[in-house]
Design a protein around this motif. Structure first.
Motif, PDB file in Angstrom:
ATOM      1  N   ILE A 139     -13.705  49.784  -1.793  1.00 23.95           N
ATOM      2  CA  ILE A 139     -12.444  49.272  -1.338  1.00 23.95           C
ATOM      3  C   ILE A 139     -11.431  50.469  -1.083  1.00 23.95           C
ATOM      4  O   ILE A 139     -11.369  51.319  -2.367  1.00 23.95           O
ATOM      5  CB  ILE A 139     -11.698  48.245  -2.162  1.00 23.95           C
ATOM      6  N   GLN A 140     -10.745  50.556  -0.224  1.00 24.19           N
ATOM      7  CA  GLN A 140      -9.641  51.975   0.088  1.00 24.19           C
ATOM      8  C   GLN A 140      -8.393  51.378  -0.277  1.00 24.19           C
ATOM      9  O   GLN A 140      -7.331  51.831   0.675  1.00 24.19           O
ATOM     10  CB  GLN A 140      -9.853  52.425   1.426  1.00 24.19           C
ATOM     11  N   GLY A 141      -8.145  50.437  -0.999  1.00 23.08           N
ATOM     12  CA  GLY A 141      -6.554  49.999  -1.294  1.00 23.08           C
ATOM     13  C   GLY A 141      -6.357  48.744  -0.687  1.00 23.08           C
ATOM     14  O   GLY A 141      -7.271  47.855  -0.725  1.00 23.08           O
ATOM     15  N   PRO A 142      -5.270  48.456  -0.087  1.00 19.27           N
ATOM     16  CA  PRO A 142      -4.934  46.807   0.245  1.00 19.27           C
ATOM     17  C   PRO A 142      -5.852  46.586   1.506  1.00 19.27           C
ATOM     18  O   PRO A 142      -6.122  47.584   2.074  1.00 19.27           O
ATOM     19  CB  PRO A 142      -3.487  46.801   0.563  1.00 19.27           C
TER      20      PRO A 142
ATOM     21  N   PRO B 124      -0.800  48.065  -3.702  1.00 21.97           N
ATOM     22  CA  PRO B 124      -1.372  49.417  -4.245  1.00 21.97           C
ATOM     23  C   PRO B 124      -1.071  49.474  -5.769  1.00 21.97           C
ATOM     24  O   PRO B 124      -1.761  50.380  -6.259  1.00 21.97           O
ATOM     25  CB  PRO B 124      -0.807  50.402  -3.261  1.00 21.97           C
ATOM     26  N   GLU B 125      -0.127  49.424  -6.284  1.00 22.10           N
ATOM     27  CA  GLU B 125       0.402  49.940  -7.828  1.00 22.10           C
ATOM     28  C   GLU B 125      -0.687  48.955  -8.491  1.00 22.10           C
ATOM     29  O   GLU B 125      -1.195  49.833  -9.568  1.00 22.10           O
ATOM     30  CB  GLU B 125       1.795  49.332  -7.962  1.00 22.10           C
ATOM     31  N   THR B 126      -1.055  47.638  -8.268  1.00 24.18           N
ATOM     32  CA  THR B 126      -1.870  47.062  -9.247  1.00 24.18           C
ATOM     33  C   THR B 126      -3.282  47.676  -9.002  1.00 24.18           C
ATOM     34  O   THR B 126      -4.054  47.883 -10.086  1.00 24.18           O
ATOM     35  CB  THR B 126      -2.074  45.612  -8.900  1.00 24.18           C
ATOM     36  N   PHE B 127      -3.640  47.953  -7.771  1.00 23.62           N
ATOM     37  CA  PHE B 127      -5.024  48.675  -7.553  1.00 23.62           C
ATOM     38  C   PHE B 127      -5.116  50.111  -8.289  1.00 23.62           C
ATOM     39  O   PHE B 127      -6.118  50.304  -9.056  1.00 23.62           O
ATOM     40  CB  PHE B 127      -4.998  48.901  -6.093  1.00 23.62           C
ATOM     41  N   LYS B 128      -3.959  50.839  -8.551  1.00 29.65           N
ATOM     42  CA  LYS B 128      -3.943  52.091  -9.027  1.00 29.65           C
ATOM     43  C   LYS B 128      -4.001  51.966 -10.519  1.00 29.65           C
ATOM     44  O   LYS B 128      -4.896  52.563 -11.361  1.00 29.65           O
ATOM     45  CB  LYS B 128      -2.532  52.890  -8.649  1.00 29.65           C
ATOM     46  N   LYS B 129      -3.380  51.047 -11.083  1.00 30.86           N
ATOM     47  CA  LYS B 129      -3.427  50.586 -12.600  1.00 30.86           C
ATOM     48  C   LYS B 129      -4.708  50.144 -13.070  1.00 30.86           C
ATOM     49  O   LYS B 129      -5.336  50.834 -13.928  1.00 30.86           O
ATOM     50  CB  LYS B 129      -2.326  49.298 -12.806  1.00 30.86           C
TER      51      LYS B 129
ATOM     52  N   ALA C  79     -12.432  46.648 -15.157  1.00 32.27           N
ATOM     53  CA  ALA C  79     -11.276  46.345 -14.473  1.00 32.27           C
ATOM     54  C   ALA C  79     -11.228  45.459 -13.928  1.00 32.27           C
ATOM     55  O   ALA C  79     -12.261  44.368 -13.791  1.00 32.27           O
ATOM     56  CB  ALA C  79     -10.884  47.596 -13.680  1.00 32.27           C
ATOM     57  N   VAL C  80     -10.193  44.541 -13.322  1.00 28.60           N
ATOM     58  CA  VAL C  80      -9.921  43.263 -12.893  1.00 28.60           C
ATOM     59  C   VAL C  80     -10.400  43.693 -11.354  1.00 28.60           C
ATOM     60  O   VAL C  80      -9.653  44.813 -10.540  1.00 28.60           O
ATOM     61  CB  VAL C  80      -8.630  42.803 -12.901  1.00 28.60           C
ATOM     62  N   GLY C  81     -11.123  42.991 -10.711  1.00 30.06           N
ATOM     63  CA  GLY C  81     -11.610  43.221  -9.137  1.00 30.06           C
ATOM     64  C   GLY C  81     -10.420  42.742  -8.280  1.00 30.06           C
ATOM     65  O   GLY C  81      -9.636  41.772  -8.800  1.00 30.06           O
ATOM     66  N   PRO C  82     -10.157  43.587  -7.172  1.00 22.87           N
ATOM     67  CA  PRO C  82      -9.579  42.917  -6.190  1.00 22.87           C
ATOM     68  C   PRO C  82      -9.683  41.920  -5.324  1.00 22.87           C
ATOM     69  O   PRO C  82      -9.978  41.995  -4.148  1.00 22.87           O
ATOM     70  CB  PRO C  82      -9.283  44.352  -5.226  1.00 22.87           C
ATOM     71  N   ASN C  83      -9.819  40.685  -5.955  1.00 20.80           N
ATOM     72  CA  ASN C  83     -10.215  39.432  -5.075  1.00 20.80           C
ATOM     73  C   ASN C  83      -9.151  38.470  -5.797  1.00 20.80           C
ATOM     74  O   ASN C  83      -8.533  38.580  -6.729  1.00 20.80           O
ATOM     75  CB  ASN C  83     -11.578  39.050  -4.885  1.00 20.80           C
ATOM     76  N   GLN C  84      -9.283  37.283  -4.932  1.00 21.46           N
ATOM     77  CA  GLN C  84      -8.577  36.085  -5.514  1.00 21.46           C
ATOM     78  C   GLN C  84      -9.094  35.523  -6.864  1.00 21.46           C
ATOM     79  O   GLN C  84      -8.139  34.946  -7.562  1.00 21.46           O
ATOM     80  CB  GLN C  84      -8.534  35.091  -4.328  1.00 21.46           C
TER      81      GLN C  84
END
Length: 597
Positions: free
Chosen positions: A67-70, A93-98, A109-114
């Motif tokens: 994933i490249q961000g949002p 983006p801030e959550t992704f960076k964290k 880490a927490v994955g970027p999904n719902q």
């Protein structure tokens, strides 16, 4: 019945069409819903990329795209009046960076999904490592924080009898320490006049001593800097000068190995055997009856050097003694009739590069890699003089008309003439561009000329005691010649060329290279193998780099004989006996001197 079949067929078609419609409705278009699978993360670490991989339970497909961000812009999103598309801000983006930072540090880490799936990795992380990281974090939190701003509180009330802190026994305060450190001295208060005469004299002595010491140190640093520069320039040719090496020559010592230093007549052990006294006095030898022959075999081996033997020289005119210089730093004199060592001379810390008798054999000079030359008394073994200019001497030769002078070729491309009596330098010849390898004297129409060769592939001819060369022999086809030897007829001299040939030059007149006279067949590249001549001039002999010994016919330039003379290195030097017609001596780096007959 026909109507019933058609009705059933229509019903089946309706069910299949509804099923296809339902499948199409349930299958989302991933091109617009997600920019990439939601469970894969790529992190960049020191040793490459780590990719988090999870299998999709619905399709059993491996999701590996990072994933490249949002997520990307959805072209089917609701349009506003401004004409801009609404962004899908599911994972800012801030959550992704964290979460990415947390993943790099902790491996999860927490994955970027719902569903907020927890992503872990086993690439570079294991349970033990994660446990250790958690323990380190806990220990770090438990450490007390040092507050540098807070000061220790002073007591509100001091005891009046607390003398250890504020009484006569208390340490000096800061003000008292400062006054003590910056108080005026007796000289500052009363000037130099307040000092006594002894104190003034002592101050002057110390001042002068420090000045002289500083001057000496500056000169030493300048000289050592120049020497280091020369060492680096010629490092591939010279032995390294270690910091612990002394600048003084070692204490010499000698050992006599014979039965007695004099015989029953009182003659010295240097005296030639009976029958050779006339030759030793200088009476001419008739060469017409002195036809020489090529030796056939090795008849004796002289052993005694701990390392290889670099140079051998026969006693002038008679040849009843043999002088050898070894790589063990020792020189030895051997008796040919008795075939034994007579005396050992120890005066060098490093290997001996060259040795040379004077014209009556009473003295000899040794040149060593310890940067010293020593003049020895052959009979007693006493050191008469020590010479040195902090450069490595490569070759030594006595002036033919006066034993009081000898010339030395040095590693700094200079040729130096020494007075053997006083030890002074009487002349310097400085026209070569590389270390001087060999020196030979030539009689040219009643005048004595000096011919020198060097690593700069040049051969220079000098007048004696004149520092400018009179002849310059150089040719593009010439190679370096580490050894020059005069023919017994004094009409030619030969040079051992490093292109595996022996070149011949005319001695006198034009000093021309005799291109038709060339001797080859041996391999000497890289070694300073010194050739030799038979006393009648008919044969030329030389060793080579593989330990072989070659004999050539001087007129026909053909190889007459070759022998395997030495092992473990080259046959570095060979000399023909001046009186015995078929006796040849050779030496090599195997530490053996062989006698051939």
């Amino acid at each position: 019945e026909t109507e019933t079949k058609s009705t059933r067929k229509e019903a089946v078609d309706d069910v299949e069409q509804a099923r296809d419609t339902t499948a199409k409705v349930q299958r989302p278009d991933r091109r617009y819903l997600q920019a990439a699978p939601a469970i894969s993360i790529m992190t960049k670490r020191k040793h490459g990329h780590e990719l988090i991989v999870r299998t999709d339970p619905n399709s059993n497909a491996v999701l590996t795209e990072p994933i490249q961000g949002p997520q990307m812009m959805d072209p089917h999103a609701q349009k506003f009046t401004t004409g801009k598309a609404e962004e899908n801000l599911q994972f800012d983006p801030e959550t992704f960076k964290k979460q990415r930072t947390r993943f790099q540090r902790e491996g999860k880490a927490v994955g970027p999904n719902q569903e907020a799936t927890v992503v872990r990795t086993t690439l570079g992380y294991n349970a033990n490592r994660l446990r250790q990281f958690e323990l380190q974090e806990e220990e770090r939190k438990k450490r007390p924080r040092l507050d540098t701003k807070t000061k220790e509180k002073e007591p509100l009330v001091y005891g009046s009898d607390d003398e250890a802190v504020y009484g006569v026994w208390a340490p000096p305060s800061k003000e008292e320490q400062w006054h003590a450190e910056n108080s005026l001295t007796a000289i500052q208060k009363g000037g130099l006049e307040s000092l006594s005469e002894e104190q003034l004299a002592e101050r002057e002595y110390i001042k002068e001593r420090d000045r002289l010491q500083g001057v000496q140190e500056e000169e030493k640093e300048e000289m050592s800097g120049f020497e280091r520069l020369m060492e680096r320039k010629m490092a591939h040719l010279l032995p390294p000068k270690m910091p612990g090496d002394s600048d003084e020559a070692m204490e010499p010592k000698t050992t006599f190995h014979g039965k007695a230093e004099t015989d029953y007549k009182g003659q010295s052990w240097l005296a030639p055997p009976s029958g050779l006294a006339s030759i030793a006095r200088g009476e001419p030898l008739e060469m017409d009856h002195h036809k020489c022959f090529v030796p056939k075999k090795c008849v004796h081996r002289f052993t005694g050097h701990n390392k290889g033997v670099q140079r051998i020289r026969l006693f002038p005119k008679t040849g009843h003694l043999l002088l050898s210089g070894g790589l063990d730093g020792k020189c030895k004199v051997w008796s040919i009739p008795e075939r034994t060592v007579m005396r050992t001379y120890e005066g060098h810390r490093a290997a001996v590069r060259d040795v040379q008798f004077n014209h009556d054999g009473s003295k000899f000079v040794s040149a060593s890699f310890d940067r010293f030359l020593r003049l020895w008394d052959t009979e007693s073994g006493e050191v008469l003089q020590t010479f040195g200019n902090k450069k490595v001497p490569y070759c030594v030769e006595f002036y033919p008309h006066d034993d009081n002078f000898f010339v030395v070729g040095y590693s700094d491309s200079k040729i130096v003439t020494y007075d053997a009596t006083t030890g002074d330098i009487t002349q310097e010849y400085n026209h070569h561009l590389a270390p001087v390898n060999s020196i030979v004297f030539v009689d040219d129409n009643g005048t004595t000329k000096m011919v020198t060769s060097s690593d700069d592939k040049k051969v220079l001819v000098w007048e004696w005691d004149i520092g400018v060369p009179v002849k310059y022999i150089s040719d593009p086809s010439m190679h370096s010649m580490p050894c020059l030897v005069m023919h017994p007829s004094h009409q030619y001299f030969v040079g051992q060329s490093l292109d595996n040939t022996i070149c011949v030059f005319q001695a006198g007149n034009r000093f021309a290279l005799q291109k038709k006279k060339k001797f080859s067949g041996h391999q000497v590249a890289g070694y300073a193998c010194e050739p030799g001549f038979s006393p009648d001039g008919q044969y030329l002999v030389s060793g080579d780099g593989k330990g072989k010994l070659f004999f050539w016919d001087w007129k026909r330039h053909k190889i007459l004989q070759k022998y395997k003379a030495h092992d473990n290195g080259p046959a570095i030097d060979c000399v023909w006996h001046p009186l015995d017609p078929s006796v040849v001596f050779t030496c090599g780096w195997d530490g053996i001197i062989k006698m051939w007959q």
